[in-house]
Design a protein around this motif. Structure first.
Motif, PDB file in Angstrom:
ATOM      1  N   ARG A   1       0.852  -1.194   0.000  1.00  0.00           N
ATOM      2  CA  ARG A   1       0.000   0.000   0.000  1.00  0.00           C
ATOM      3  C   ARG A   1       0.889   1.245   0.000  1.00  0.00           C
ATOM      4  O   ARG A   1       1.495   1.587   1.025  1.00  0.00           O
ATOM      5  CB  ARG A   1      -0.910  -0.003   1.221  1.00  0.00           C
ATOM      6  N   PRO A   2       1.025   1.916  -1.154  1.00  0.00           N
ATOM      7  CA  PRO A   2       1.745   3.193  -1.151  1.00  0.00           C
ATOM      8  C   PRO A   2       1.055   4.188  -0.213  1.00  0.00           C
ATOM      9  O   PRO A   2      -0.171   4.176  -0.068  1.00  0.00           O
ATOM     10  CB  PRO A   2       1.663   3.646  -2.616  1.00  0.00           C
ATOM     11  N   TYR A   3       1.850   5.033   0.424  1.00  0.00           N
ATOM     12  CA  TYR A   3       1.279   6.017   1.338  1.00  0.00           C
ATOM     13  C   TYR A   3       1.978   7.355   1.145  1.00  0.00           C
ATOM     14  O   TYR A   3       3.090   7.435   0.616  1.00  0.00           O
ATOM     15  CB  TYR A   3       1.424   5.566   2.795  1.00  0.00           C
ATOM     16  N   ASN A   4       1.309   8.418   1.543  1.00  0.00           N
ATOM     17  CA  ASN A   4       1.980   9.700   1.726  1.00  0.00           C
ATOM     18  C   ASN A   4       1.639  10.226   3.104  1.00  0.00           C
ATOM     19  O   ASN A   4       0.664   9.807   3.730  1.00  0.00           O
ATOM     20  CB  ASN A   4       1.637  10.700   0.611  1.00  0.00           C
ATOM     21  N   HIS A   5       2.479  11.131   3.591  1.00  0.00           N
ATOM     22  CA  HIS A   5       2.360  11.551   4.987  1.00  0.00           C
ATOM     23  C   HIS A   5       1.133  12.416   5.238  1.00  0.00           C
ATOM     24  O   HIS A   5       0.686  12.521   6.387  1.00  0.00           O
ATOM     25  CB  HIS A   5       3.623  12.311   5.398  1.00  0.00           C
ATOM     26  N   GLN A   6       0.586  12.998   4.195  1.00  0.00           N
ATOM     27  CA  GLN A   6      -0.557  13.884   4.400  1.00  0.00           C
ATOM     28  C   GLN A   6      -1.880  13.127   4.391  1.00  0.00           C
ATOM     29  O   GLN A   6      -2.748  13.379   5.221  1.00  0.00           O
ATOM     30  CB  GLN A   6      -0.575  14.979   3.332  1.00  0.00           C
ATOM     31  N   PHE A   7      -2.040  12.170   3.466  1.00  0.00           N
ATOM     32  CA  PHE A   7      -3.333  11.509   3.308  1.00  0.00           C
ATOM     33  C   PHE A   7      -3.316  10.041   3.718  1.00  0.00           C
ATOM     34  O   PHE A   7      -4.350   9.386   3.679  1.00  0.00           O
ATOM     35  CB  PHE A   7      -3.799  11.620   1.853  1.00  0.00           C
ATOM     36  N   GLY A   8      -2.152   9.504   4.080  1.00  0.00           N
ATOM     37  CA  GLY A   8      -2.093   8.126   4.540  1.00  0.00           C
ATOM     38  C   GLY A   8      -1.941   7.137   3.400  1.00  0.00           C
ATOM     39  O   GLY A   8      -1.613   7.490   2.264  1.00  0.00           O
ATOM     40  N   PRO A   9      -2.214   5.830   3.668  1.00  0.00           N
ATOM     41  CA  PRO A   9      -1.991   4.791   2.653  1.00  0.00           C
ATOM     42  C   PRO A   9      -3.144   4.686   1.661  1.00  0.00           C
ATOM     43  O   PRO A   9      -4.276   5.079   1.943  1.00  0.00           O
ATOM     44  CB  PRO A   9      -1.875   3.511   3.489  1.00  0.00           C
ATOM     45  N   ALA A  10      -2.818   4.132   0.483  1.00  0.00           N
ATOM     46  CA  ALA A  10      -3.842   3.852  -0.524  1.00  0.00           C
ATOM     47  C   ALA A  10      -4.766   2.750  -0.025  1.00  0.00           C
ATOM     48  O   ALA A  10      -4.386   1.912   0.796  1.00  0.00           O
ATOM     49  CB  ALA A  10      -3.180   3.444  -1.839  1.00  0.00           C
ATOM     50  N   GLN A  11      -5.979   2.743  -0.535  1.00  0.00           N
ATOM     51  CA  GLN A  11      -6.987   1.793  -0.093  1.00  0.00           C
ATOM     52  C   GLN A  11      -7.297   0.784  -1.199  1.00  0.00           C
ATOM     53  O   GLN A  11      -7.154   1.070  -2.385  1.00  0.00           O
ATOM     54  CB  GLN A  11      -8.274   2.533   0.305  1.00  0.00           C
ATOM     55  N   SER A  12      -7.728  -0.429  -0.767  1.00  0.00           N
ATOM     56  CA  SER A  12      -8.229  -1.479  -1.672  1.00  0.00           C
ATOM     57  C   SER A  12      -7.206  -1.857  -2.735  1.00  0.00           C
ATOM     58  O   SER A  12      -7.522  -1.987  -3.919  1.00  0.00           O
ATOM     59  CB  SER A  12      -9.535  -1.030  -2.342  1.00  0.00           C
TER      60      SER A  12
END
Length: 737
Positions: free
Chosen positions: A420-431
Motif C-alpha cells: 500500500r503506497p502512502y503519503n504523509h498527508q493523506f495516509g496509505p492507498a486503499q483497496s
C-alpha cells in the motif's frame, strides 16, 4: 545575441519530472542555474529569480499556469542580480537590488520604471520588499533603514529609527498584519555573532528584540498570525512560539543531525512544511522537505526527486532555498541547483501487486514495481484474506521495493500479501490488489545427500568434522522454509591411478602434457585431483609415431573431375599429396591417376505392333537409352532404336506380293506390282539383316516385277521380309532351310 542565447538555454531546460507529491516542473540540469528568490501571487502565478553562473547573468522565470509553461523576464541594465522581488498583482511587481535601487513593472516585466526612494546614508543593499496589499508595503536596507509606503510605492516614510540594537543585515521580513511585523538579522559586532528576531506591534514605530539567540544567520521564519510562528535552524531543530515570540519550544526535524532548515511555512495551526539541506550523501547536501500535521512537533520527510550530479564548483549542496504553500494541497519550492518543485497533495494510489520471490513461503520475500502518483513510501502487510494484516501488520519499508519476512508465517495457510503506497498527508492507498500464496504443510521429507571424503582429509559439514564412512543426520531448513532433516551418506574416496598410452610424431620436440614437455618416448608420472577432489596419479606411456608413405592407383572417367579430399587433381599422371595420419603425424600419399573412356553402343531392332521387348510392349517407333556400369568402371550408354513393322494392306485382301521358294535354301524371289519396291529382312528376334543388293527387277508379265536375293549365308530359321512400295507395306514370312 547573448541574451537570446541565454533565453534559449534556459527554455531548453524546462522539464517535467516523474509524477510525485513534489514533482519537478523545471529542471535546470547541468546549465549552472541557481535560483535565489521565489515569489508566489496565487495558485497559478509566481516568479522565480535565476542566476546563470557561467554567463554571469540574472533573469526571471514567470508562469501563469502553475508552472506548465514559462516566460522569460529580464531586468533593467543597472540591476545585475535582484535581491528581492514582490508581486502586487498579475501584471505589477517590484524588484530591489544592490546600490540602493528599486524598480517597478506594470506589464509583467516587459518594461521597468525607477522608483524614487528617500536619501539613505547607511546601507546600499535592498534586501526585502513586502506589500500587504497594492498600496501598503515595506522596504528594508541592510544596516540602513526600514521604509513604509501607503500609496503603492510613490512615497516612502522612514520606520527604522527606533530599532533596538540598531538595524542589522536583514535575513527575513514578514508583515503578519498591518501593525504586527517581524524581521530577523544579525550584526557583525554582536557577541557570538548570533542572529536575532525583531518585532513591532505598532506599525514600525518601535522594534524590540525577542528572547531567542539564534545560532546562525542562514535561516528563515514564518508567523501564521500575531502569536504563532516557527523558526527552522541549522542544527536539525525547529523552534515554535505560541505567544508572539516571548517563549519558544524546540523540536527535531529528521533523524539526521546534519539537517539544516532554511525555509518553512504553515497553512494552519497544524499543517506545515520545512525545507533545507541534509547530509545524506557523502560530502554533499541534498534537498529535503518535511511535513508536519501536528503544528511542527513531529515531522515526516517527503519524497523528492534529487541527484548529486552536475555539482557546481563553488558549492556542494542542493538545498531548498524557499518554499511557498498556497494551501494544504498546492505549493511551490525552489532549490539552489536549478530545480522548481510543485506540490500536489492527493491520496496515494495503488501500484502493481507484489511478486513472490523464491520458494521459501514460510518466510517469504517479495518485490514490486514502483508506484505512480503522490507517495512517500510503502506499507507491506500479509493477511488471511485480501487486504488484511492479521498475519503480518503493516510494515513501513520506505521507498524500497523489496520485503523479506524474518518471522515464519503459520503453516498450511492461504495468505495474501499487499503493498500500500502512502503519503504523509493523506495516509496509505486503499483497496490495493493482493498476491495470494500457500504456506507449506511441514515437515517435508528429509534431504538425502551422497558425499564422501578423501583418505586423510575428513569432511567438514557445518561445524561437524566427519572422518569415518557412514550415515549422518543433521537438522536443516527446506527451500520452502520448513524445518527439515539432511541425511549425509558418507563414503571414503580412495586415490585413483590411471594409465594412458599415447605418442608423439617424429620430427617434433615431443608431447606437451599440461605445462610439461615430454621430449622422448618413455613412462612419465603426474599427480592430479580426481573427480572427487582426491590426490591421484596418472602414468603416461609415450611412444614415437613415424611419418607414413602410401601409394594408390586409381582412375577417373571421361567428363569427370577427380577430387582427393579437397584437392582437385588436374589430369592423369602421378600426384603427391601431404596429409595427417590417424595419429596426427605428417604423411605422404602418391596417387597414380588414369583416365578412362565411357562406352557408347547403338542398336537397331524391329517389332511387330504389340510385341514385348525388355519387359515392355511397343506399338510405335521408340528410342531407348540405358546407362549401366561398363567393365572398366565407367559409364556404358546403350541406345536402342525400335522400329515397328506392319502390313498396311487390309486383312481381307490377299497380298499382291509372293515369295518363293518358301522355304528357301539359296536364292529367294519376291514378285509384286512395283518396280520401285524397297525390301528389308528381319530376324524373328527383330534384328535387321542386311541383304546383298538385289538385281534389277525383271518384268514377269505386264504389271509384275521380280526381285532376287541370295540368303544362302543365313542360318536356318524364321525371317520376316518387309516390302515397302507406293501402294503400301507388306510383311511376308520366310523360312530358311
Amino acid at each position: 545575441m547573448r541574451t537570446i542565447f541565454l533565453i534559449l538555454l534556459i527554455i531548453a531546460s524546462i522539464n517535467k519530472g516523474k509524477s510525485q507529491c513534489w514533482e519537478i516542473i523545471y529542471d535546470g540540469g547541468n546549465d549552472n542555474i541557481v535560483f535565489t528568490n521565489l515569489e508566489v501571487l496565487n495558485d497559478s502565478v509566481f516568479w522565480v529569480v535565476a542566476t546563470l553562473v557561467e554567463q554571469g547573468q540574472s533573469l526571471g522565470l514567470r508562469t501563469e499556469d502553475k508552472g506548465d509553461s514559462w516566460s522569460i523576464v529580464t531586468w533593467p541594465s543597472s540591476i545585475s542580480h535582484p535581491s528581492s522581488i514582490e508581486l502586487i498583482d498579475q501584471n505589477s511587481a517590484f524588484i530591489g537590488a544592490f546600490k540602493y535601487s528599486v524598480f517597478k513593472t506594470e506589464d509583467k516585466g516587459w518594461s521597468w520604471d525607477d522608483v524614487d526612494l528617500p536619501p539613505e546614508g547607511g546601507g546600499t543593499q535592498i534586501r526585502y520588499i513586502v506589500f500587504n496589499n497594492e498600496n501598503e508595503g515595506w522596504l528594508t536596507v541592510d544596516k540602513g533603514s526600514i521604509f513604509h509606503t501607503q500609496d503603492g510605492g510613490s512615497n516612502w516614510v522612514e520606520k527604522g529609527n527606533n530599532v533596538e540594537l540598531g538595524i542589522p543585515s536583514f535575513r527575513g521580513f514578514q508583515a503578519v498584519t498591518d501593525s504586527v511585523l517581524y524581521f530577523y538579522g544579525w550584526h557583525a559586532f554582536s557577541s557570538a555573532n548570533s542572529a536575532r528576531i525583531w518585532k513591532t506591534i505598532n506599525k514600525g514605530d518601535t522594534w524590540n528584540t525577542l528572547n531567542l539567540g539564534l545560532p546562525t544567520s542562514e535561516l528563515d521564519f514564518f508567523f501564521l498570525d500575531q502569536t504563532t510562528g516557527w523558526i527552522p535552524c541549522q542544527n536539525n531543530t525547529i523552534y515554535k512560539t505560541l505567544d508572539g515570540g516571548d517563549t519558544w519550544s524546540e523540536y527535531t526535524v529528521t533523524d539526521n543531525s546534519e539537517t539544516y532548515g532554511f525555509t518553512t511555512q504553515f497553512t494552519s495551526n497544524s499543517i506545515g512544511w520545512v525545507g533545507g539541506a541534509i547530509l545524506d550523501s557523502p560530502n554533499f547536501y541534498n534537498a529535503f522537505i518535511s511535513y508536519s500535521k501536528d503544528g511542527g512537533e513531529t515531522w515526516a520527510r517527503q519524497h523528492l526527486a534529487i541527484d548529486t550530479s552536475y555539482v557546481l564548483e563553488y558549492e556542494n549542496d542542493n538545498r531548498i532555498r524557499e518554499l511557498h504553500m498556497v494551501n494544504d494541497t498546492l505549493g511551490y519550492a525552489i532549490s539552489s541547483r536549478g530545480r522548481i518543485y510543485r506540490y500536489r497533495g492527493r491520496a496515494a494510489e495503488c501500484g502493481p501487486a507484489p511478486v513472490l520471490l523464491g520458494t521459501n513461503v514460510l518466510s517469504p520475500s517479495f518485490s514490486w514495481a514502483a508506484a505512480e502518483g503522490c507517495f512517500d513510501g510503502y506499507y507491506f502487510q500479509i493477511g488471511s484474506s485480501p487486504g488484511e494484516d492479521d498475519l503480518l501488520p503493516p510494515t513501513d519499508v520506505g521507498l524500497d521495493t523489496f520485503f523479506h519476512a524474518t518471522a515464519p508465517l503459520p503453516e498450511n495457510t492461504t495468505a495474501y500479501a499487499t503493498v500500500r503506497p502512502y503519503n504523509h498527508q493523506f495516509g496509505p492507498a486503499q483497496s490495493c490488489e493482493s498476491t495470494v500464496f500457500l504456506t507449506p504443510d511441514c515437515p517435508p521429507a528429509p534431504v538425502v545427500i551422497d558425499t564422501g571424503y578423501c583418505a586423510g582429509s575428513p569432511l567438514l559439514w557445518g561445524d561437524s568434522l566427519i572422518n569415518a564412512p557412514g550415515t549422518y543426520t543433521f537438522p536443516a531448513q527446506a527451500l520452502t522454509g520448513c524445518d527439515s532433516t539432511t541425511v549425509l551418506k558418507v563414503e571414503a574416496y580412495a586415490p585413483d591411478t590411471s594409465l594412458i598410452d599415447t605418442f608423439f610424431c617424429s620430427g617434433s620436440d615431443g608431447l606437451l602434457w599440461g605445462d610439461s614437455l615430454l621430449p622422448q618416448p618413455g613412462a612419465y608420472t603426474f599427480a592430479y585431483l580426481n573427480a572427487q577432489g582426491c590426490d591421484s596419479t596418472l602414468q603416461v606411456s609415450l611412444a614415437l609415431a613415424n611419418s607414413s608413405f602410401s601409394a594408390i592407383d586409381t582412375f577417373f572417367c571421361e567428363g569427370e573431375a577427380f577430387w582427393w579430399g579437397d584437392t582437385l587433381l588436374p589430369g592423369q599422371g602421378l600426384h603427391t599429396l601431404a596429409y595427417r595420419s590417424a595419429e596426427g603425424c605428417d604423411s605422404t600419399l602418391q596417387v597414380t591417376l588414369q583416365a578412362r573412356n565411357n562406352s557408347y553402343v547403338e542398336l537397331d531392332t524391329a517389332l511387330v505392333p504389340g510385341a514385348v521387348f525388355m519387359g515392355s510392349t511397343f506399338y510405335t517407333d521408340t528410342t531407348l537409352t540405358q546407362l549401366h556400369p561398363a567393365s572398366n568402371g565407367c559409364d556404358s550408354l546403350t541406345t536402342i532404336h525400335i522400329e515397328i513393322i506392319s502390313n498396311t494392306r487390309a486383312a481381307a485382301q490377299p497380298s499382291p506380293w509372293r515369295c518363293y521358294p518358301n522355304p528357301a535354301r539359296g536364292l529367294l524371289w519376291a514378285e509384286g506390282p512395283s518396280p520401285n519396291a524397297r525390301l528389308q529382312l528381319w530376324s524373328a528376334g527383330g534384328q535387321r539383316i542386311g541383304l546383298p543388293k538385289h538385281s534389277l527387277p525383271a518384268p514377269e508379265e505386264a504389271g509384275r516385277y521380280r526381285y532376287a536375293y541370295n540368303i544362302s549365308h543365313l542360318p536356318p530359321g524364321l525371317y520376316w521380309l518387309q516390302i515397302t512400295w507406293e501402294g503400301g507395306t507388306a510383311l511376308e514370312k520366310v523360312v530358311k532351310m
